[in-house]
Design a protein around this motif. Structure first.
Motif, short mmCIF file in Angstrom:
data_model
loop_
_atom_site.label_atom_id
_atom_site.label_comp_id
_atom_site.label_asym_id
_atom_site.label_seq_id
_atom_site.Cartn_x
_atom_site.Cartn_y
_atom_site.Cartn_z
N GLY A 146 0.80 -1.22 0.00
CA GLY A 146 0.00 0.00 0.00
C GLY A 146 0.83 1.27 0.00
N ILE A 147 0.24 2.34 -0.51
CA ILE A 147 0.85 3.66 -0.50
C ILE A 147 -0.14 4.67 0.06
N VAL A 148 0.35 5.53 0.95
CA VAL A 148 -0.37 6.73 1.33
C VAL A 148 0.40 7.90 0.71
N ILE A 149 -0.23 8.60 -0.19
CA ILE A 149 0.38 9.75 -0.85
C ILE A 149 -0.07 11.01 -0.12
N GLU A 150 0.88 11.71 0.49
CA GLU A 150 0.56 12.99 1.12
C GLU A 150 0.96 14.13 0.18
N ILE A 151 0.01 14.92 -0.23
CA ILE A 151 0.30 16.13 -1.00
C ILE A 151 0.86 17.15 -0.02
N ARG A 152 2.15 17.43 -0.17
CA ARG A 152 2.88 18.22 0.82
C ARG A 152 3.04 19.67 0.35
N ASN A 153 2.91 20.60 1.30
CA ASN A 153 3.12 22.02 0.99
C ASN A 153 2.31 22.44 -0.24
N ALA A 154 1.04 22.07 -0.24
CA ALA A 154 0.19 22.25 -1.42
C ALA A 154 0.15 23.70 -1.90
N LEU A 179 -6.92 0.23 -5.91
CA LEU A 179 -8.20 0.61 -5.34
C LEU A 179 -9.03 -0.60 -4.95
N LEU A 180 -9.04 -1.59 -5.80
CA LEU A 180 -9.80 -2.80 -5.49
C LEU A 180 -9.27 -3.50 -4.25
N LEU A 181 -7.96 -3.43 -4.04
CA LEU A 181 -7.34 -4.10 -2.90
C LEU A 181 -7.16 -3.17 -1.71
N ASN A 182 -7.71 -1.95 -1.80
CA ASN A 182 -7.60 -0.97 -0.72
C ASN A 182 -6.15 -0.68 -0.34
N LYS A 183 -5.35 -0.41 -1.36
CA LYS A 183 -3.92 -0.19 -1.17
C LYS A 183 -3.49 1.24 -1.48
N LEU A 184 -4.42 2.16 -1.59
CA LEU A 184 -4.07 3.53 -1.96
C LEU A 184 -4.96 4.52 -1.24
N VAL A 185 -4.33 5.56 -0.66
CA VAL A 185 -5.04 6.69 -0.07
C VAL A 185 -4.24 7.95 -0.41
N VAL A 186 -4.92 9.04 -0.71
CA VAL A 186 -4.28 10.33 -0.92
C VAL A 186 -4.72 11.26 0.21
N LYS A 187 -3.74 11.91 0.85
CA LYS A 187 -4.04 12.78 1.99
C LYS A 187 -3.32 14.10 1.85
N SER A 188 -3.75 15.07 2.64
CA SER A 188 -3.06 16.35 2.71
C SER A 188 -3.36 17.02 4.04
N ALA A 189 -2.40 17.80 4.53
CA ALA A 189 -2.65 18.64 5.71
C ALA A 189 -3.46 19.87 5.34
N SER A 190 -3.63 20.12 4.07
CA SER A 190 -4.47 21.21 3.59
C SER A 190 -5.86 20.67 3.26
N VAL A 191 -6.87 21.13 3.98
CA VAL A 191 -8.23 20.69 3.71
C VAL A 191 -8.62 21.05 2.28
N ASP A 192 -8.24 22.23 1.83
CA ASP A 192 -8.58 22.66 0.48
C ASP A 192 -7.94 21.75 -0.57
N SER A 193 -6.69 21.35 -0.35
CA SER A 193 -6.01 20.47 -1.29
C SER A 193 -6.65 19.09 -1.33
N ALA A 194 -6.93 18.55 -0.16
CA ALA A 194 -7.57 17.23 -0.10
C ALA A 194 -8.93 17.26 -0.80
#
Length: 286
Positions: A146-154, A179-194
């Motif tokens: 799995g990967i969690v992708i954090e959009i940093r300093n958006a 996605l089918l295996l629930n192995k991906l999430v995209v996150k951000s500390a910026s609510v607007d970016s997420a």
């Protein structure tokens, strides 16, 4: 039809065909788990240089379910994995490119970043490690991990949400299976970016990272579109965790690096624990 648009069309069509089962609606994200997900912060960053392929690979070897990486953008539009807005802390940029202070990621091309050593600062045995691209991180994870992708300093990178969407769409077979295996999430500390990423790719689970205790009204608003919330240990008390779950959101806690804290949050039935030492957490979850 432009190639990038064709790829996005194929991805969306494939997701529709399988019912987009991986893109769990927020209201469905309240399931309780016997074990939280083991999320390696920057990879196995207590044992290897953060956000490098060696740290990511080691995290999986140590039992992590996900490697969390921070993504930023070069001056020529390439997405790379690095935490800081600047390059000085984790590379030898000052030696290779003297006089280009403040050494911001966004001021260098990918070819220039390829010249930097992103491992020696951590240990001599990691000399020559490079800053990886998001595409390389995806290839390292493959279909199993799995990967969690954090959009940093958006705020430094207008339009980066679309860039991340396009990079995922450029790997359609990976994306659909992840996605089918629930192995991906995209996150951000910026609510607007997420939220912007969610609008562009509603089939990808998305989360918001808080390093403070958000107001209840903010959590309510986020629960209308997000799937997950990350909170720091300083605010992760039982009532707060329960409230987040009550709103239909999954909850992860970070950064948790001691057995005492890990056991506490396992007992509180959080959905994920973000840690620099995934091997320690894996041992507790066995």
């Amino acid at each position: 039809m432009p190639n990038s648009l064709l790829k996005r069309t194929l991805v969306v069509s494939a997701l529709v065909a399988v019912g987009a089962t991986a893109a769990v609606a927020p209201a469905q994200a309240t399931g309780r788990f016997h074990n939280p997900a083991n999320i390696a912060h920057h990879g196995a960053s207590a044992a290897a240089p953060e956000n490098t392929l060696v740290a990511i690979d080691l995290a999986y070897d140590q039992g992590a379910d996900y490697a969390e990486v921070e993504i930023q953008r070069t001056s020529d539009g390439e997405l790379v994995a690095i935490q800081d807005a600047g390059l000085a802390r984790t590379t030898n940029v000052e030696e290779v490119f003297p006089g280009r202070s403040p050494y911001l990621v966004r001021d260098f091309t990918l070819a220039e970043l390829r010249q930097l050593d992103a491992g020696s600062w951590f240990g001599a045995q990691f000399a020559g490690e490079r800053i990886p691209t998001l595409s390389e991180v995806i290839a390292e994870a493959g279909y199993r991990d799995g990967i969690v992708i954090e959009i940093r300093n958006a705020a430094l990178y207008p339009g980066i949400e679309e860039d991340v969407r396009d990079e995922l769409a450029a790997n359609p077979y990976y994306l659909v299976r992840a996605l089918l295996l629930n192995k991906l999430v995209v996150k951000s500390a910026s609510v607007d970016s997420a939220n912007a990423f969610h609008a562009l790719a509603p089939y990808v689970p998305v989360g918001v990272i808080y390093d403070f205790r958000p107001a209840d009204a903010d959590l309510v608003a986020v629960s209308e579109w997000a799937h997950e919330v990350d909170i720091v240990t300083s605010v992760a008390d039982e009532a707060h965790i329960d409230r987040i779950k009550e709103l239909g959101l999954k909850v992860s806690v970070h950064t948790v690096d001691t057995e005492t804290l890990m056991t506490r949050y396992i007992d509180r039935d959080v959905n994920g624990i973000v840690t620099n030492v995934p091997a320690l957490l894996a041992g507790l979850l066995d």
